[in-house]
Write a protein that holds these residues in place. Structure first.
Motif, PDB file in Angstrom:
ATOM      1  N   ASP A  14       0.848  -1.186   0.000  1.00  0.00           N
ATOM      2  CA  ASP A  14       0.000   0.000   0.000  1.00  0.00           C
ATOM      3  C   ASP A  14       0.886   1.239   0.000  1.00  0.00           C
ATOM      4  OD1 ASP A  14      -1.747   2.118   0.542  1.00  0.00           O
ATOM      5  OD2 ASP A  14      -3.076   0.847   1.731  1.00  0.00           O
ATOM      6  N   PRO A  15       0.876   2.019  -1.087  1.00  0.00           N
ATOM      7  CA  PRO A  15       1.773   3.174  -1.199  1.00  0.00           C
ATOM      8  C   PRO A  15       1.529   4.256  -0.155  1.00  0.00           C
ATOM      9  CG  PRO A  15       0.142   3.205  -2.957  1.00  0.00           C
ATOM     10  CD  PRO A  15       0.032   1.876  -2.285  1.00  0.00           C
ATOM     11  N   ARG A  16       0.371   4.214   0.510  1.00  0.00           N
ATOM     12  CA  ARG A  16       0.128   5.204   1.558  1.00  0.00           C
ATOM     13  C   ARG A  16       1.060   5.005   2.752  1.00  0.00           C
ATOM     14  NH1 ARG A  16      -6.175   4.295   2.391  1.00  0.00           N
ATOM     15  NH2 ARG A  16      -5.501   2.172   1.880  1.00  0.00           N
ATOM     16  N   TYR A  17       1.619   3.809   2.871  1.00  0.00           N
ATOM     17  CA  TYR A  17       2.423   3.494   4.049  1.00  0.00           C
ATOM     18  C   TYR A  17       3.863   3.143   3.680  1.00  0.00           C
ATOM     19  CZ  TYR A  17      -2.210   3.334   6.112  1.00  0.00           C
ATOM     20  OH  TYR A  17      -3.471   3.662   6.510  1.00  0.00           O
ATOM     21  N   GLU A  18       4.399   3.871   2.730  1.00  0.00           N
ATOM     22  CA  GLU A  18       5.785   3.625   2.355  1.00  0.00           C
ATOM     23  C   GLU A  18       6.718   3.994   3.501  1.00  0.00           C
ATOM     24  OE1 GLU A  18       7.267   4.934  -1.340  1.00  0.00           O
ATOM     25  OE2 GLU A  18       5.427   4.512  -2.439  1.00  0.00           O
ATOM     26  N   GLY A  19       7.828   3.269   3.591  1.00  0.00           N
ATOM     27  CA  GLY A  19       8.781   3.530   4.654  1.00  0.00           C
ATOM     28  C   GLY A  19       9.906   4.435   4.189  1.00  0.00           C
ATOM     29  N   PHE A  20      10.815   4.704   5.099  1.00  0.00           N
ATOM     30  CA  PHE A  20      11.971   5.523   4.783  1.00  0.00           C
ATOM     31  C   PHE A  20      12.992   4.723   3.978  1.00  0.00           C
ATOM     32  CE2 PHE A  20      10.745   8.148   8.553  1.00  0.00           C
ATOM     33  CZ  PHE A  20      10.708   9.371   7.897  1.00  0.00           C
ATOM     34  N   GLY A  58      12.448   9.664   1.841  1.00  0.00           N
ATOM     35  CA  GLY A  58      11.360   8.820   1.368  1.00  0.00           C
ATOM     36  C   GLY A  58      10.054   9.568   1.290  1.00  0.00           C
ATOM     37  N   ARG A  59       9.054   8.898   0.707  1.00  0.00           N
ATOM     38  CA  ARG A  59       7.733   9.496   0.521  1.00  0.00           C
ATOM     39  C   ARG A  59       6.827   9.091   1.678  1.00  0.00           C
ATOM     40  NH1 ARG A  59       6.585   7.280  -5.437  1.00  0.00           N
ATOM     41  NH2 ARG A  59       6.819   5.379  -4.224  1.00  0.00           N
ATOM     42  N   VAL A  60       7.254   9.434   2.873  1.00  0.00           N
ATOM     43  CA  VAL A  60       6.502   9.058   4.066  1.00  0.00           C
ATOM     44  C   VAL A  60       5.422  10.096   4.339  1.00  0.00           C
ATOM     45  CG1 VAL A  60       6.638   8.700   6.558  1.00  0.00           C
ATOM     46  CG2 VAL A  60       8.426   7.788   5.065  1.00  0.00           C
ATOM     47  N   ARG A  61       4.200   9.647   4.425  1.00  0.00           N
ATOM     48  CA  ARG A  61       3.089  10.557   4.694  1.00  0.00           C
ATOM     49  C   ARG A  61       3.028  10.885   6.190  1.00  0.00           C
ATOM     50  NH1 ARG A  61      -1.998   9.459   0.704  1.00  0.00           N
ATOM     51  NH2 ARG A  61      -0.822   8.916  -1.150  1.00  0.00           N
ATOM     52  N   GLN A  62       2.525  12.048   6.482  1.00  0.00           N
ATOM     53  CA  GLN A  62       2.541  12.546   7.843  1.00  0.00           C
ATOM     54  C   GLN A  62       1.730  11.694   8.805  1.00  0.00           C
ATOM     55  OE1 GLN A  62       1.242  16.605   7.480  1.00  0.00           O
ATOM     56  NE2 GLN A  62       3.088  17.273   6.409  1.00  0.00           N
ATOM     57  N   ARG A 168      -1.452   4.507  12.818  1.00  0.00           N
ATOM     58  CA  ARG A 168      -1.659   3.964  11.485  1.00  0.00           C
ATOM     59  C   ARG A 168      -0.346   3.472  10.885  1.00  0.00           C
ATOM     60  NH1 ARG A 168      -5.609   7.720   7.985  1.00  0.00           N
ATOM     61  NH2 ARG A 168      -5.286   5.923   6.620  1.00  0.00           N
ATOM     62  N   GLY A 169      -0.457   2.443  10.040  1.00  0.00           N
ATOM     63  CA  GLY A 169       0.702   1.915   9.343  1.00  0.00           C
ATOM     64  C   GLY A 169       1.217   0.605   9.889  1.00  0.00           C
ATOM     65  N   MET A 170       0.716   0.173  11.044  1.00  0.00           N
ATOM     66  CA  MET A 170       1.162  -1.086  11.626  1.00  0.00           C
ATOM     67  C   MET A 170       0.237  -2.209  11.193  1.00  0.00           C
ATOM     68  SD  MET A 170       2.133   0.069  15.512  1.00  0.00           S
ATOM     69  CE  MET A 170       2.863   1.693  15.808  1.00  0.00           C
ATOM     70  N   ASP A 171       0.806  -3.219  10.579  1.00  0.00           N
ATOM     71  CA  ASP A 171       0.051  -4.376  10.122  1.00  0.00           C
ATOM     72  C   ASP A 171       0.298  -5.510  11.111  1.00  0.00           C
ATOM     73  OD1 ASP A 171      -1.411  -6.211   8.742  1.00  0.00           O
ATOM     74  OD2 ASP A 171      -0.004  -6.426   7.075  1.00  0.00           O
ATOM     75  N   PRO A 246       1.981  13.895   0.557  1.00  0.00           N
ATOM     76  CA  PRO A 246       2.318  13.391   1.887  1.00  0.00           C
ATOM     77  C   PRO A 246       1.412  13.922   2.996  1.00  0.00           C
ATOM     78  CG  PRO A 246       3.909  15.033   1.178  1.00  0.00           C
ATOM     79  CD  PRO A 246       3.050  14.733  -0.002  1.00  0.00           C
ATOM     80  N   ARG A 247       0.640  14.969   2.718  1.00  0.00           N
ATOM     81  CA  ARG A 247      -0.234  15.535   3.741  1.00  0.00           C
ATOM     82  C   ARG A 247      -1.605  14.865   3.780  1.00  0.00           C
ATOM     83  NH1 ARG A 247       0.063  21.340   1.246  1.00  0.00           N
ATOM     84  NH2 ARG A 247      -0.222  19.932  -0.533  1.00  0.00           N
ATOM     85  N   SER A 248      -1.940  14.144   2.728  1.00  0.00           N
ATOM     86  CA  SER A 248      -3.286  13.585   2.609  1.00  0.00           C
ATOM     87  C   SER A 248      -3.382  12.222   3.286  1.00  0.00           C
ATOM     88  CB  SER A 248      -3.660  13.444   1.133  1.00  0.00           C
ATOM     89  OG  SER A 248      -4.896  12.772   0.995  1.00  0.00           O
ATOM     90  N   THR A 249      -4.521  11.973   3.928  1.00  0.00           N
ATOM     91  CA  THR A 249      -4.775  10.659   4.529  1.00  0.00           C
ATOM     92  C   THR A 249      -5.560   9.761   3.580  1.00  0.00           C
ATOM     93  OG1 THR A 249      -6.825  11.433   5.546  1.00  0.00           O
ATOM     94  CG2 THR A 249      -4.804  11.633   6.846  1.00  0.00           C
ATOM     95  N   ALA A 250      -6.006  10.323   2.465  1.00  0.00           N
ATOM     96  CA  ALA A 250      -6.800   9.550   1.506  1.00  0.00           C
ATOM     97  C   ALA A 250      -5.886   8.729   0.592  1.00  0.00           C
ATOM     98  CB  ALA A 250      -7.650  10.489   0.660  1.00  0.00           C
TER      99      ALA A 250
END
Length: 317
Positions: A14-20, A58-62, A168-171, A246-250
């Protein structure tokens, strides 16, 4: 109280949860094969006294509270605040150097011999069926085991605390206990499915559709030139910047998957998305300004880009 055990991972697909991204290692974080003693639990190395913040990008969202890097757990300030007592009692929080703010890589130093090897099933790659000594799990929250020192395990308490804080982000993949005949890795994780559907219309998935931009080469040999490669790399960077907020939660309207060079005379820029039509509408202004020496076309597939059973159809530009 439940003593369920979970393997802690991030949402890799899921690209919303990319890591560093970072070029660093932690020597001694896991033991070498030569140093492992099956009859004795090894001690984890500690780094706090010599640690210097590592530069990460990285493309880490806030909103991502678990942007793990290189298989190492990384926590946001929000996660550290919510879980500080559990983390500090079981390892070291080591600061990272990021333009996005303060993040911490976590060196899990609690190594416990709690796996019941006689009742577990495993091979060199993974543990297919876990069996733990329930009496040894008392007081644990986040830990590692000698058999899989690069994996992080957490207990029900850790999961409840993370969910209560809306991290968020923990599976959390439950690995134990399960009834006989039920394999943990075959069981769909309800929280995982909910996280993937979060912010999407019912029935949609982050990578449920796909779009391909076909770029035809102009050289006499029909092969990609150095100039072509330079242009393609620039296009990938432009699309990446256009699609990631990176600011969006969607969920993003789409994400770059890579370049397919397996077809003679052209290449394809592969994009995945929840809605192919919405993605094409979004990138249409960018396509209208596209500077490519040859011709190009765009195709869409109402399925994942790897699903060849669904035919790709031309998109109107």
């Amino acid at each position: 109280m439940s003593n369920s055990i979970y393997k802690l991972e991030r949402f890799y697909d899921d690209p919303r949860y990319e890591g560093f991204y970072a070029e660093f290692r932690m020597p001694g974080y896991v033991p070498s094969v030569r140093r492992r003693d099956k009859n004795k639990v090894w001690r984890a190395a500690r780094f706090a006294e010599i640690w210097k913040p590592i530069k990460v990008t990285g493309r880490v969202r806030q909103f991502n509270d678990y942007p793990s890097s290189l298989g190492l757990p990384v926590f946001s300030p929000k996660a550290v605040e919510a879980l500080s007592d559990l983390l500090e009692a079981n390892g070291e929080l080591l600061p990272l150097n990021s333009e996005l703010g303060r993040y911490f890589v976590f060196n899990t130093t609690t190594i416990v011999d709690v796996l019941n090897l006689k009742k577990s099933q495993s091979d060199r790659l993974d543990i297919w069926r876990y069996a733990f000594f329930a009496r040894k799990l008392k007081g644990l929250s986040i830990f590692r085991i000698p058999e899989k020192p690069n994996h992080i395990y957490v207990t029900e308490e850790f999961v409840r605390r993370a969910e209560a804080a809306d991290l968020r982000g923990m599976d959390f993949k439950k690995v134990w206990p399960f009834p006989r005949g039920i394999d943990w890795w075959r069981v769909p994780k309800e929280t995982t499915l909910k996280a993937k559907q979060r912010g999407l219309p019912r029935g949609r998935s982050v990578k449920g559709n796909s779009v391909a931009i076909h770029l035809f080469f102009t050289g006499k040999s029909g092969k990609e030139t150095a100039a072509d490669t330079k242009r393609i790399n620039a296009m990938m960077d432009q699309l990446d910047a256009l699609l990631v907020d990176p600011r969006s939660t969607a969920p993003s309207v789409g994400q770059v998957e890579g370049v397919d060079r397996g077809i003679s005379g052209k290449c394809r820029l592969m994009l995945s998305c929840p809605d192919a039509d919405a993605l094409i509408a979004f990138i249409r202004p960018w396509l209208s300004r596209l500077k490519w020496p040859g011709r190009f076309s765009v195709g869409k597939r109402y399925a994942n880009f790897a699903d060849v059973r669904v035919k790709q159809v031309p998109a109107k530009l």
